[in-house]
Design a protein around this motif. Sequence first.
Motif, PDB file in Angstrom:
ATOM      1  N   ALA A  95       2.893  12.234   7.596  1.00 12.32           N
ATOM      2  CA  ALA A  95       2.133  12.033   6.697  1.00 12.32           C
ATOM      3  C   ALA A  95       2.374  12.336   5.156  1.00 12.32           C
ATOM      4  N   GLN A  96       2.740  13.770   5.148  1.00  9.28           N
ATOM      5  CA  GLN A  96       2.990  14.448   3.887  1.00  9.28           C
ATOM      6  C   GLN A  96       4.146  14.011   3.296  1.00  9.28           C
ATOM      7  N   ARG A  97       5.215  13.532   3.982  1.00 13.56           N
ATOM      8  CA  ARG A  97       6.144  13.118   3.627  1.00 13.56           C
ATOM      9  C   ARG A  97       6.170  11.640   2.914  1.00 13.56           C
ATOM     10  N   TYR A  98       5.266  10.907   3.618  1.00 14.95           N
ATOM     11  CA  TYR A  98       5.035   9.610   3.434  1.00 14.95           C
ATOM     12  C   TYR A  98       4.329   9.399   1.982  1.00 14.95           C
ATOM     13  N   ARG A  99       3.314  10.300   2.016  1.00 12.97           N
ATOM     14  CA  ARG A  99       2.651  10.429   0.634  1.00 12.97           C
ATOM     15  C   ARG A  99       3.451  10.806  -0.666  1.00 12.97           C
ATOM     16  N   GLU A 100       4.416  11.667  -0.316  1.00 13.40           N
ATOM     17  CA  GLU A 100       5.349  12.093  -1.102  1.00 13.40           C
ATOM     18  C   GLU A 100       6.162  11.034  -1.721  1.00 13.40           C
ATOM     19  N   GLY A 156       5.459   8.168  -2.076  1.00 16.73           N
ATOM     20  CA  GLY A 156       4.852   7.231  -2.869  1.00 16.73           C
ATOM     21  C   GLY A 156       4.199   6.130  -1.872  1.00 16.73           C
ATOM     22  N   GLY A 157       3.969   6.284  -0.728  1.00 20.34           N
ATOM     23  CA  GLY A 157       3.563   5.403   0.277  1.00 20.34           C
ATOM     24  C   GLY A 157       1.877   5.465   0.228  1.00 20.34           C
ATOM     25  N   GLU A 158       1.172   4.547   0.735  1.00 21.23           N
ATOM     26  CA  GLU A 158      -0.389   4.435   0.931  1.00 21.23           C
ATOM     27  C   GLU A 158      -0.549   4.885   2.172  1.00 21.23           C
ATOM     28  N   ILE A 159      -1.806   5.725   2.445  1.00 20.00           N
ATOM     29  CA  ILE A 159      -2.233   5.756   3.621  1.00 20.00           C
ATOM     30  C   ILE A 159      -3.283   4.653   3.824  1.00 20.00           C
ATOM     31  N   THR A 196      -6.591   2.752   5.145  1.00 16.09           N
ATOM     32  CA  THR A 196      -8.058   3.296   5.216  1.00 16.09           C
ATOM     33  C   THR A 196      -8.642   2.726   6.621  1.00 16.09           C
TER      34      THR A 196
END
Length: 82
Positions: free
Chosen positions: A64-69, A71-74, A76
């Motif tokens: 999840a951290q790599r995905y956020r870094e 530029g991906g969106e989590i 909801t």
Amino acid sequence: MDLDPAARRRRLRSFAIGSLVGAAGALATVRRASQRSRRPRNAPAGLAAFEDAPCFLEVVGEEAQRYREAGGEISTGTSNPT
């Protein structure tokens, strides 16, 4: 078919040993099959058993951290945003 005594003893010995080995194998199979499962009845089965494991949670957190870094969106929780 008349066998000499030595041949007869060898065949009888072979039959007796084979019978003992077969019986031991059958008993071991029955004992193994009758043992209860090591997993408690209320324990989750399959992959659900790993979802609360610390190592699994760590891997999911790192992904999840790599995905956020990147530029991906989590998500909801909605699969059809409006």
